[in-house]
Design a protein around this motif. Structure first.
Motif, PDB file in Angstrom:
ATOM      1  N   MET A 194       1.972   7.045  -6.749  1.00  0.00           N
ATOM      2  CA  MET A 194       1.296   7.968  -7.039  1.00  0.00           C
ATOM      3  C   MET A 194       1.721   9.346  -6.792  1.00  0.00           C
ATOM      4  O   MET A 194       1.617  10.200  -7.642  1.00  0.00           O
ATOM      5  N   SER A 195       2.497   9.357  -5.610  1.00  0.00           N
ATOM      6  CA  SER A 195       3.076  10.736  -5.193  1.00  0.00           C
ATOM      7  C   SER A 195       4.233  11.345  -6.197  1.00  0.00           C
ATOM      8  O   SER A 195       4.608  12.467  -6.294  1.00  0.00           O
ATOM      9  N   ASP A 224       2.226   1.570  -3.503  1.00  0.00           N
ATOM     10  CA  ASP A 224       1.410   2.344  -4.312  1.00  0.00           C
ATOM     11  C   ASP A 224       1.210   4.054  -4.188  1.00  0.00           C
ATOM     12  O   ASP A 224       0.936   4.544  -5.193  1.00  0.00           O
ATOM     13  N   LYS A 225       1.056   4.225  -3.094  1.00  0.00           N
ATOM     14  CA  LYS A 225       0.792   5.619  -2.490  1.00  0.00           C
ATOM     15  C   LYS A 225       2.031   6.493  -2.976  1.00  0.00           C
ATOM     16  O   LYS A 225       1.870   7.509  -3.643  1.00  0.00           O
ATOM     17  N   LEU A 226       3.305   5.654  -2.912  1.00  0.00           N
ATOM     18  CA  LEU A 226       4.383   6.369  -3.279  1.00  0.00           C
ATOM     19  C   LEU A 226       4.552   6.764  -4.876  1.00  0.00           C
ATOM     20  O   LEU A 226       4.936   7.650  -5.357  1.00  0.00           O
ATOM     21  N   ALA A 267       0.781  -1.396   0.075  1.00  0.00           N
ATOM     22  CA  ALA A 267       0.184   0.220  -0.126  1.00  0.00           C
ATOM     23  C   ALA A 267       0.713   1.259  -0.021  1.00  0.00           C
ATOM     24  O   ALA A 267       0.489   2.378  -0.577  1.00  0.00           O
ATOM     25  N   GLN A 268       2.020   1.253   0.700  1.00  0.00           N
ATOM     26  CA  GLN A 268       2.864   2.331   0.712  1.00  0.00           C
ATOM     27  C   GLN A 268       3.629   2.510  -0.577  1.00  0.00           C
ATOM     28  O   GLN A 268       3.755   3.762  -0.946  1.00  0.00           O
TER      29      GLN A 268
END
Length: 627
Positions: A216-217, A212-214, A209-210
């Motif tokens: 995107m960022s 995938d968030k990274l 999850a981290q």
């Protein structure tokens, strides 16, 4: 294309100033003879956000007078006077195919291809050559185009022969591979970053999850890097085709070289044969943008093939190319993973290849190899030294930040000054210091000299050099270039012999600034500065003359350097003025010979290369005497 298409839709949302006057896809024909840019932009934006849209979804009330959206299945289409005026059609009714052909021939700034199909061929090709039977009825010849620019967001909107025909008539066009390359570049980034983060996942440094968030960022950072990479590629095409006729002979030899080295198929790539090269030479025409784009690609293939097998990519100094590749958010947290990346060598080789070829041109490595008989490894090492000496990437970016502020020709002139500086310093390193390129201390010797000389340059230049810098600054600022940037770039034109000066100072254990002052005083006293300026202002008529002028310039610089070296080695305890005076008194014959030659040529109107060649021969005699 239409607004539901990713390529066409994104392209038509890049600017609110775009006036979309006509478009077509497989179903409809859209015509807006005099669009309101703001209203039409908002409507295109609305269509783009719809799950699926077609031109039939466009709010026709927003069309300008006489506009319409027509079905391609119709037997005939009745045209308004506004449409007839826009497209230059006299008939009041036409078939849909006739209307599309008229759209393609319309006088516009840009034709943007965002959908599938080959719509333009050369007049020497048949429809069968275009290999797209579905569009045979609407395809036109490049000679019938009236657009200024063509952008191929989609694949093969124009045949390669069609591109060349359009470019030879003054049209601006690259190739679909160039205009589409950001997509490929983005995919490379995605793969390489996911490989990096896979290693981090395996070490439990972050969760899925981290990750995938990274991802995107950092998407905006990746997009910025991709766009800049592709900006540099198209900038290279513009920079090295604007005066392409000067390099035509070099490009001819380079293409022959590529046929041997990387199996380039000249006929398959539609590059000029020997007869065409001869015709282009006689007409003063260089490679067109689409031709140069092909040569650029093969140039990168050749350099990459060398680097990927070279030990250079494993050296510590190359790590900067690896770290520059990744977005800032990954650098600190995943330093170990970056260093251990499985494709480390490939990334470094790609980064360095793109930078060197985009900055210095497709034929540069071949040209300097031919001139100095150096190996590819030596050329790359020399480039890396000069890159660090002058922080050339920062220099280039100062010019690139002037996009839409100054005329593009001013930017090209500024970029040429940086290219010439790199070329001049590399030539010195490869002809006079080649054996020491990989030795510890080589970079620091020259970098420290550059850092000392650059801030003090204004105070050591002679009258003629100062005047030349002032003229360049005035020329740049006249076209709205900021004075600080104009002055910085203009001064770079006087730093070609930084390596020579640094070496003279080190060899004689003298202060580099004192050596610099003597060097430029020699240039003033013996009028070498005037002679260099005169040589650089001769417009070469062909490649051989350009090469002769480069040899003449080299002889002038070598003589100036030799006299400086002689002074610093024998009389260095005195002040700069006393040094020069004492040397002249000790060598009256050489002094008189140089000054007499230059005074004679100063009286000649319209200096010719032949006159310069005579002086060059005399200077070589002086060099031999002093050696």
């Amino acid at each position: 294309g239409d607004m539901s298409g990713d390529v066409f839709g994104n392209g038509l949302l890049r600017s609110e100033a775009v006036k979309l006057v006509a478009a077509f896809n497989h179903l409809h024909i859209f015509i807006d003879p005099n669009p309101d840019p703001q209203k039409s932009f908002k409507e295109r934006q609305r269509l783009f956000k719809m799950p699926r849209s077609s031109w039939k979804d466009y709010n026709v009330s927003l069309l300008s007078r006489g506009g319409g959206i027509f079905d391609r299945a119709a037997k005939t289409i009745t045209l308004t006077s506004e449409i007839r005026n826009l497209l230059g059609i006299k008939a009041t009714t036409v078939t849909p195919d006739e209307l599309i052909r008229a759209i393609l021939k319309t006088q516009v700034d840009l034709i943007w291809f965002g959908g599938i199909g080959t719509y333009i061929k050369s007049s020497r090709e048949s429809n069968a050559d275009a290999d797209d039977r579905s569009n045979d009825n609407i395809r036109i010849n490049a000679v019938d185009l009236h657009a200024k620019v063509i952008g191929e967001g989609a694949n093969l909107g124009v045949t390669q022969r069609g591109r060349i025909e359009f470019a030879l008539r003054g049209g601006r066009i690259n190739t679909d591979a160039i205009d589409n390359s950001a997509g490929v570049n983005t995919s490379d980034y995605e793969v390489n970053i996911k490989i990096l983060l896979y290693e981090a996942l395996a070490k439990k440094k972050l969760t899925r999850a981290q990750r995938d968030k990274l991802l995107m960022s950092i998407s905006d950072d990746v997009a910025a890097k991709v766009l800049y990479n592709n900006y540099l590629q198209t900038q290279a095409i513009s920079q090295f085709t604007v005066n392409g006729h000067e390099y035509l002979e070099t490009h001819r030899r380079f293409i022959s070289h590529l046929e041997r080295s990387v199996k380039l198929n000249r006929a398959l790539e539609f590059l000029p044969d020997e007869e065409t090269f001869e015709d282009r030479s006689n007409a003063g025409i260089g490679l067109t943008r689409p031709e140069y784009a092909v040569v650029l690609a093969y140039s990168k293939i050749e350099l990459y093939n060398f680097l990927i097998t070279s030990s250079l990519t494993q050296e510590k100094q190359m790590e900067s190319f690896l770290y520059e590749y990744f977005p800032p958010a990954l650098l600190k947290k995943f330093d170990r993973e970056i260093q251990d990346h499985p494709l480390r060598r490939e990334i470094i080789a790609t980064q360095l290849t793109n930078e060197l070829v985009n900055r210095l041109g497709a034929g540069f490595v071949f040209r300097i190899k031919e001139a100095t008989n150096s190996t590819l490894e030596e050329i790359v090492r020399a480039y890396l030294i000069v890159r660090e000496m002058f922080c050339t990437e920062d220099c280039f970016k100062k010019v690139e930040e002037l996009d839409y502020v100054v005329n593009s020709k001013v930017q090209q002139a500024m970029l040429q000054i940086i290219d010439d500086l790199i070329n001049g310093c590399m030539m010195w390193l490869l002809t006079k210091h080649r054996a020491h390129l990989a030795k510890p201390g080589t970079l620091s010797l020259f970098k420290q000299a550059a850092e000392k000389i650059m801030p003090k340059l204004q105070s050591v230049l002679g009258k003629n050099d100062l005047h030349d810098v002032k003229e360049k600054v005035q020329a740049f600022t006249r076209y709205k270039a900021p004075k600080d940037v104009a002055a910085f770039i203009a001064k770079l034109s006087k730093l070609h012999n930084t390596c020579e000066i640094a070496h003279i100072a080190a060899s004689n254990k003298q202060d580099v600034l004192k050596t610099t002052k003597v060097y430029f005083k020699v240039g003033t006293e013996f009028k070498f500065d005037w002679l260099l300026n005169a040589a650089r202002h001769i417009e070469p008529e062909h490649d051989w003359q350009r090469r002769l002028l480069l040899m003449i310039i080299a002889d002038i610089l070598n003589t100036q350097a030799m006299i400086t070296r002689h002074i610093m080695g024998t009389l260095a305890a005195r002040s700069e003025d006393d040094l020069l005076k004492a040397w002249r008194e000790a060598h009256p014959d050489i002094t008189n010979m140089i000054l007499k030659n230059i005074e004679e040529i100063q009286d000649v109107k319209g200096i010719r290369t032949s006159a310069m060649a005579v002086i060059s021969g005399n200077l070589r005699t002086i060099i031999d005497t002093l050696a």
